[in-house]
Motif scaffolding. Structure first.
Motif, mmCIF file in Angstrom:
data_model
loop_
_atom_site.group_PDB
_atom_site.id
_atom_site.type_symbol
_atom_site.label_atom_id
_atom_site.label_comp_id
_atom_site.label_asym_id
_atom_site.label_seq_id
_atom_site.Cartn_x
_atom_site.Cartn_y
_atom_site.Cartn_z
ATOM 1 N N ILE A 87 0.985 -1.183 0.027
ATOM 2 C CA ILE A 87 0.006 -0.144 -0.102
ATOM 3 C C ILE A 87 0.942 1.266 0.066
ATOM 4 O O ILE A 87 1.546 1.571 0.899
ATOM 5 C CB ILE A 87 -0.975 0.164 1.331
ATOM 6 N N TYR A 88 0.793 2.063 -0.867
ATOM 7 C CA TYR A 88 1.297 3.196 -1.199
ATOM 8 C C TYR A 88 0.394 4.319 -1.006
ATOM 9 O O TYR A 88 -0.597 4.430 -1.966
ATOM 10 C CB TYR A 88 2.346 3.327 -2.435
ATOM 11 N N TYR A 89 0.510 5.553 -0.377
ATOM 12 C CA TYR A 89 -0.448 6.653 -0.121
ATOM 13 C C TYR A 89 -1.813 5.898 -0.172
ATOM 14 O O TYR A 89 -2.527 6.328 -0.943
ATOM 15 C CB TYR A 89 -0.139 7.558 -1.363
ATOM 16 N N GLU A 128 -8.495 1.808 7.343
ATOM 17 C CA GLU A 128 -8.772 2.612 6.275
ATOM 18 C C GLU A 128 -7.411 2.601 5.370
ATOM 19 O O GLU A 128 -7.362 3.274 4.344
ATOM 20 C CB GLU A 128 -8.848 4.060 6.728
ATOM 21 N N VAL A 129 -6.299 2.015 5.748
ATOM 22 C CA VAL A 129 -5.085 2.016 5.125
ATOM 23 C C VAL A 129 -5.369 1.093 3.738
ATOM 24 O O VAL A 129 -4.791 1.606 2.801
ATOM 25 C CB VAL A 129 -3.946 1.137 5.774
ATOM 26 N N TRP A 130 -6.084 -0.018 3.944
ATOM 27 C CA TRP A 130 -6.182 -0.931 2.581
ATOM 28 C C TRP A 130 -7.601 -0.727 2.099
ATOM 29 O O TRP A 130 -7.762 -1.231 0.860
ATOM 30 C CB TRP A 130 -6.172 -2.452 3.102
ATOM 31 N N ALA A 131 -8.379 0.034 2.725
ATOM 32 C CA ALA A 131 -9.921 0.249 2.327
ATOM 33 C C ALA A 131 -9.937 0.603 0.971
ATOM 34 O O ALA A 131 -10.593 0.122 -0.092
ATOM 35 C CB ALA A 131 -10.693 1.248 3.163
ATOM 36 N N ARG A 132 -9.280 1.631 0.464
ATOM 37 C CA ARG A 132 -9.092 2.333 -0.851
ATOM 38 C C ARG A 132 -8.679 1.382 -1.926
ATOM 39 O O ARG A 132 -9.096 1.322 -3.172
ATOM 40 C CB ARG A 132 -8.421 3.565 -1.096
#
Length: 181
Positions: A87-89, A128-132
């Motif tokens: 995960i980046y940004y 929320e880190v991986w949700a997008r």
């Protein structure tokens, strides 16, 4: 009867945490009797989609690079797709997004996959880190009416190479691999 599982590891870093989670998923899936192939995008030539939509007429991309081969020879026939990404940004890595774009020839074709999984690792550790990244993948999956997101494995606090090894996410990845049906 075992499934044909294709794991696409999209990190460009040797010893990446998302790749370690993908390996655990693969171990669990193999233990459950499935056939597993893992392809790393590291070192692969994958150009950006040109948006020409010629693939909608020919079911083949006009760019003949590694992405074209992966889509035609591997993704189309896999029963299960697993995407592993750092995960980046707060989003999937660019290599994964580019591969998803290049999979456009599968749209409207007779693809085999039904189950799609996301494996992600990041330095931060909250939902929320991986949700997008999951949302982005679900947008791609929505174009394939026979497919659905079957599960997400996330490993946080993975700041450097191989820091995921003692994380509970490793066990979750192994167990999720074992539960592929």
């Amino acid at each position: 009867m075992g499934k044909n599982i294709l794991i696409l590891s999209t990190s460009q870093r040797t010893g990446s945490n998302s790749d370690a989670l993908a390996e655990e998923f693969a171990k669990g899936a193999r233990e459950a009797g499935h056939t597993v192939e893992k392809i790393s995008l590291m070192g692969k030539e994958i150009q950006f989609c040109r948006g020409c939509l010629a693939c909608q007429e020919t079911n083949r991309c006009v760019i003949h690079d590694d992405a074209d081969k992966i889509v035609q020879e591997k993704m189309r026939s896999a029963d299960v797709l697993v995407f592993a990404t750092p995960i980046y940004y707060y989003e999937m890595c660019g290599q994964m997004k580019t591969l998803l774009d290049r999979a456009n020839p599968l749209y409207g074709s007779d693809y085999a996959f039904r189950d799609v999984y996301l494996i992600a690792a990041a330095a931060e550790d909250s939902d929320e880190v991986w949700a997008r990244a999951a949302s982005g993948l679900e947008g791609w999956i929505a174009c394939f009416p026979k497919a659905h997101l079957s599960g997400v494995i996330f490993g946080g606090n993975a700041t450097a190479v191989n820091t995921i090894q003692n994380s509970p996410a490793m066990k979750r990845a192994f167990e999720m691999g074992k539960t592929v049906k």
